[in-house]
Design an enzyme around this catalytic site. Structure first.
Site, PDB file in Angstrom:
ATOM      1  N   CYS A 218     -14.736   8.978 -96.367  1.00 20.09           N
ATOM      2  CA  CYS A 218     -15.115   9.965 -95.354  1.00 20.09           C
ATOM      3  C   CYS A 218     -14.749  11.362 -95.850  1.00 20.09           C
ATOM      4  CB  CYS A 218     -14.400   9.674 -94.035  1.00 20.09           C
ATOM      5  SG  CYS A 218     -14.744  10.867 -92.710  1.00 20.09           S
TER       6      CYS A 218
ATOM      7  N   HIS B 283     -12.006  12.429 -86.250  1.00 20.36           N
ATOM      8  CA  HIS B 283     -12.484  11.500 -87.276  1.00 20.36           C
ATOM      9  C   HIS B 283     -13.456  10.479 -86.703  1.00 20.36           C
ATOM     10  CE1 HIS B 283     -12.693   8.554 -90.472  1.00 20.36           C
ATOM     11  NE2 HIS B 283     -12.398   7.656 -89.550  1.00 20.36           N
TER      12      HIS B 283
ATOM     13  N   ASP C  36     -24.428   6.675 -75.887  1.00 15.86           N
ATOM     14  CA  ASP C  36     -23.180   7.377 -75.589  1.00 15.86           C
ATOM     15  C   ASP C  36     -22.101   6.345 -75.349  1.00 15.86           C
ATOM     16  OD1 ASP C  36     -22.098   7.490 -72.436  1.00 15.86           O
ATOM     17  OD2 ASP C  36     -24.136   6.736 -72.682  1.00 15.86           O
TER      18      ASP C  36
ATOM     19  N   CYS D  88      -9.728  13.489 -92.999  1.00 16.44           N
ATOM     20  CA  CYS D  88      -9.543  12.648 -94.183  1.00 16.44           C
ATOM     21  C   CYS D  88      -9.283  13.474 -95.442  1.00 16.44           C
ATOM     22  CB  CYS D  88     -10.769  11.752 -94.372  1.00 16.44           C
ATOM     23  SG  CYS D  88     -10.939  10.489 -93.082  1.00 16.44           S
TER      24      CYS D  88
ATOM     25  N   ASP E 225     -24.788  12.153 -66.610  1.00 17.12           N
ATOM     26  CA  ASP E 225     -24.930  10.901 -65.872  1.00 17.12           C
ATOM     27  C   ASP E 225     -24.915  11.241 -64.387  1.00 17.12           C
ATOM     28  OD1 ASP E 225     -25.008   8.314 -65.047  1.00 17.12           O
ATOM     29  OD2 ASP E 225     -23.044   7.757 -65.820  1.00 17.12           O
TER      30      ASP E 225
ATOM     31  N   CYS F 201     -14.632  14.090 -93.724  1.00 16.13           N
ATOM     32  CA  CYS F 201     -14.262  14.944 -92.599  1.00 16.13           C
ATOM     33  C   CYS F 201     -12.960  15.680 -92.916  1.00 16.13           C
ATOM     34  CB  CYS F 201     -14.141  14.138 -91.313  1.00 16.13           C
ATOM     35  SG  CYS F 201     -12.603  13.218 -91.112  1.00 16.13           S
TER      36      CYS F 201
END
Length: 378
Positions: free
Chosen positions: A304, A335, A266, A309, A92, A306
């Site tokens: 989930c 997560h 974003d 989890c 940015d 991941c």
């Protein structure tokens, strides 16, 4: 090296499946970009980001200018080397951060005078300075210096701001020293006024940027107003170039943006709410720090896969958050980012099958989100 390829557009919506090619790799779109404001995605290391398949991350010119500073960036050879990141980076321009300083900054046609929030030192940034800094930082995608007008700004102020942003965009284009390896995006402004948004988009498209960002949204306006501004703006942007909606990352806004033809997003939401003890899940947001999870030994999100989890429980993560242990924020951050990046992957798969509206219906039902805007009856 930079180019965008449109792979498929849905039959019944504006949703697009695409690919962006940069010096540091390809980006499958639509994509969510984790925010690494100060050369780090908070509490995540590069191995974490690779495991969750973060294809591109963000840095911020304003913060990197204040520290470690331009000379350090120049000496090390840019942000990729500084943080040892081998995939694409977007920076940015610093405009939003400078303008958010309020009383400790002054805007003029030449640039912006501001006081550092770190030590009170005085600085002056022109569009040319922002581009020079971004050339030194070396991001694959860089942004024009712009003014982000407040959502409640009146017509005359917003018109003046939008016109100045367009003039600054021309100066940024002229100052850009590395167009072969860094794609400079123009930023559409115009506040909450249809005609100003159209004028901004048309003027910037005439300047033929490699891509276009949509700025000045998600700054306090209603979701209905934001989606309306997207309905006004995105049809005016070239189909053969990427479109980036700045600062947006909630589940509903991601879907609504993609449905309107946005390719890139974003937001700091995912990392910020994690530090406050909140998880994004397939069942909606869960405030893990709440007492109801004290003896809940199930995963944060049973749907989930991941590592958080798979290996930890809500009760354990809550314990870490309540004890202010760093690991708690780290686990929830991982997560939330994983959840969002996985959601974008599901969107890409759905677009390929012309089924994004069906996916949205299922996700919104679990979240309790009301459909609004152009696709509310689908």
């Amino acid at each position: 090296m930079f180019r965008y390829e449109l792979i498929h557009q849905e039959k019944y919506t504006g949703a697009r499946l695409g690919r962006i090619i940069t010096d540091h790799g390809e980006i499958q779109t639509p994509i969510f970009m984790p925010v690494g404001t100060q050369a780090t995605v908070k509490s995540m290391d590069n191995a974490d980001l690779h495991r969750m398949n973060a294809q591109i991350i963000l840095g911020n010119t304003y913060h990197l200018y204040l520290r470690p500073g331009e000379e350090v960036m120049k000496e090390v050879g840019g942000l990729h080397r500084f943080m040892n990141w081998d995939r694409p980076i977007l920076t940015d321009s610093g405009g939003f951060q400078v303008f958010s300083l309020g009383a400790i900054r002054k805007i003029t046609e030449e640039g912006v005078k501001f006081i550092s929030y770190l030590d009170g030192s005085r600085h002056f940034m022109r569009p040319e300075d922002s581009i020079r800094l971004q050339n030194v930082i070396g991001a694959d995608i860089i942004m024009c210096f712009d003014e982000c007008a407040p959502a409640d700004a009146d017509y005359e102020y917003t018109k003046h701001s939008m016109e100045m942003t367009t003039r600054w965009a021309k100066r940024c284009q002229q100052a850009h020293a590395n167009p072969e390896h860094q794609a400079l995006f123009g930023i559409v402004q115009g506040g909450m006024f249809d005609d100003l948004r159209r004028k901004s988009a048309q003027d910037l498209v005439a300047m033929d940027f490699p891509g276009y960002a949509i700025g000045g949204l998600s700054v306090g306006e209603s979701h209905e107003k934001m989606y309306h501004m997207l309905d006004v703006t995105t049809p005016l942007l070239p189909k053969e170039k990427p479109r980036y909606l700045m600062g947006v990352g909630s589940v509903d806004a991601l879907f609504e943006g993609v449905l309107r033809g946005v390719d890139m997003f974003d937001c700091v939401l995912q990392t910020r709410i994690a530090r406050n003890g909140t998880a994004m899940t397939s069942e909606g947001k869960k405030v893990i720090r709440n007492a109801t999870f004290e003896r809940d030994f199930s995963p944060i999100d049973p749907n989930c896969d991941c590592p958080v989890c798979r290996h930890h429980t809500r009760a354990y993560v809550r314990h870490l958050i309540k004890c202010k242990e760093i690991l708690g924020a780290r686990l929830l951050t991982y997560h939330n980012l994983y959840f969002t990046l996985s959601l974008m992957e599901k969107m890409r798969e759905a677009i390929a099958q012309d089924a994004l509206l069906d996916l949205r219906t299922d996700v919104f039902k679990n979240y309790g989100i009301k459909k609004i805007g152009a696709y509310q009856n689908d």
